[in-house]
Design a protein around this motif. Sequence first.
Motif, mmCIF file in Angstrom:
data_model
loop_
_atom_site.group_PDB
_atom_site.id
_atom_site.type_symbol
_atom_site.label_atom_id
_atom_site.label_comp_id
_atom_site.label_asym_id
_atom_site.label_seq_id
_atom_site.Cartn_x
_atom_site.Cartn_y
_atom_site.Cartn_z
ATOM 1 N N ARG A 165 0.838 -1.206 0.000
ATOM 2 C CA ARG A 165 0.000 0.000 0.000
ATOM 3 C C ARG A 165 0.864 1.245 0.000
ATOM 4 O O ARG A 165 2.023 1.199 0.418
ATOM 5 N N PRO A 195 -3.642 6.884 -3.737
ATOM 6 C CA PRO A 195 -4.764 6.027 -4.138
ATOM 7 C C PRO A 195 -6.057 6.836 -4.217
ATOM 8 O O PRO A 195 -6.219 7.833 -3.505
ATOM 9 N N THR A 198 -8.098 9.347 -1.531
ATOM 10 C CA THR A 198 -7.243 9.916 -0.481
ATOM 11 C C THR A 198 -7.689 11.330 -0.125
ATOM 12 O O THR A 198 -7.599 11.750 1.033
ATOM 13 N N SER A 340 0.453 -0.246 -5.280
ATOM 14 C CA SER A 340 -0.626 0.440 -4.577
ATOM 15 C C SER A 340 -1.969 0.182 -5.276
ATOM 16 O O SER A 340 -2.983 -0.098 -4.620
ATOM 17 N N VAL A 344 -5.492 -1.547 -3.935
ATOM 18 C CA VAL A 344 -6.807 -0.899 -4.038
ATOM 19 C C VAL A 344 -7.806 -1.871 -4.675
ATOM 20 O O VAL A 344 -8.939 -2.034 -4.196
ATOM 21 N N ASP A 347 -8.748 -4.616 -2.289
ATOM 22 C CA ASP A 347 -9.674 -4.117 -1.261
ATOM 23 C C ASP A 347 -11.109 -4.085 -1.771
ATOM 24 O O ASP A 347 -12.052 -4.200 -0.990
ATOM 25 N N HIS A 348 -11.238 -3.880 -3.091
ATOM 26 C CA HIS A 348 -12.584 -3.770 -3.655
ATOM 27 C C HIS A 348 -13.031 -5.073 -4.321
ATOM 28 O O HIS A 348 -14.029 -5.098 -5.043
#
Length: 519
Positions: A165, A195, A198, A340, A344, A347-348
């Motif tokens: 990240r 990202p 932010t 990064s 992301v 995470d989704h």
Amino acid sequence: MKPRDRDARKRCVTADLSQGGMRVDDSAEVESAEAALDDRDGHRLDGALTRVTTPEPVSQTRGHADGTPALGMRLGIFGTGYAGLVTSVCLAQLGHVVTAVDKDAETVAALSQGMPTIREPGLPELLAANLDAGRLHFTTRPEEAICASDIIFVCVGTPPRNDGRADLAQVEEVARTIAPLLDGYKLIVEKSTVPARTARWIDWTIRRLARPEHEFEVASNPEFLREGTAVSDFLQPDRIVIGADSARARSLLLDLYKPYFDCPIVLTSVTTAEFIKQTANAFLAAKVSFINVVSDLCEALGVDVTAVARGVGLDHRIGGDFVNAGLGFGGSCLPKDLSSLITVAEDHGVDIDLLKEVERINNARVERLLAKIERALWVLRHKVIAVLGASFKPDTDDIRGAPSLTVIPWLHAAGANLRVYDPAALPKLKKLFRPDDRLTYAATALEAARDANALVILTDWDEFRMLDLKLVRSLMRTPIIVDGRNMFAPAEMRAAGFEYYSLGRGDVTLGAERHRAWT
Ligand code: NAD
């Protein structure tokens, strides 16, 4: 929309680097095709595009209805590293008044005296000219940058964390610093690569800590400059991306850029602008890994990857940039922005295996080169190896993410005697790898090559391209070159009497037929 006249655009803002000056053409015309749609977050929808065909003169002052001057705006910049310093100097060069703040007192002291803290062509001249003109000021005191500014740019680092990240601690610190110092409306603009979403964290952080009467907004204006050509990239951009969620923020940023640039200006929501930057870097990374896989296949098939890249790159849908096979991408941006973006997506819950493979292929490039070095030299212990190039690319002293950081310790651990040379990056490298009885730093490429068993090229500096190969050969103990950047033609190296190992083009060896170069 008129067809794009790239040459005309390039003519509009011309940095005369030799003079430390700049010429700006003298009439302005703005075409706007903004989509008045909202995205799922209720932001103004992306794709709104403003094209400025010819900028106004730098000396002409226009203003907002409330009397705020549109040209010569007052700007605060947090962070004077590679991105922040170039941004500060170039925005001052456009005629804006810039106060740049950095935590590092030594950096601020050096810059205040006109001494660049990074190597970047064209930067020293513009730094000196704008300090002299009184448009550029460096400080360690954040309040000076905030109080004196209409727009505050965040240009601090967003390095990778161990889990891939982006580490946003520097960004958060700037938000916490700005909050209590707000003294009226400020537009806070992310230039750091961050990202998507932010900006919301920046907004919340400031909102929690600031006094409620002080208005502010957060916008995104990602930076696409490349180290080594950063000044011209900034002053002659392909496009400018402005992510703003209010008319006021959008208008301020358009006023900042519009008079000076004849390039597409892409107006989007803040989140989209953040995402555009990460997507651009992921795509560039994918291009590099693609050609590197092709390069491995070329070796297997007996085909020269340089010819293949040229043959496909001339197709404008593909393009000839970022199709040079070699050691892969490095530096402080592409690797971290790629990892990064992968986090992301994870995470989704979005399948991102394509980009994971791009990363894996890139990580394997250095190992491939190390295998070539071993194949060329067999036993590495006590062999003298000249390493040419330490920066991650030419024309910069930046070693972040550079192959040299892996190759040098590996060769050292294998028992080789190393002589390292780079035209700009040695001061930074020496701080990481202290010289010892098997690691020395050379003052020139020729000094490094003297009595070497092999020469390993890690960065494609022009200086190496210009080397007198005959002289190099005469200095070396055994004329072996392992070239991670495919700088020379195999046929040329064969003619010059070298054993020559590169990537994706066949190796030039001592007459072993099956390893013959395909020339
Ligand atoms: P850098 O590490 O060279 O510079 C960061 C600077 O910020 C340092 O000088 C540091 O002292 C300063 N800083 C940190 N915290 C601070 C604070 N609280 N107040 C004031 N100064 C502070 O990083 P960089 O390479 O310039 O990159 C900055 C950002 O720009 C990153 O997000 C990067 O991805 C992005 N970017 C970089 C490039 C590039 O070519 N380097 C290009 C485009 C975008």
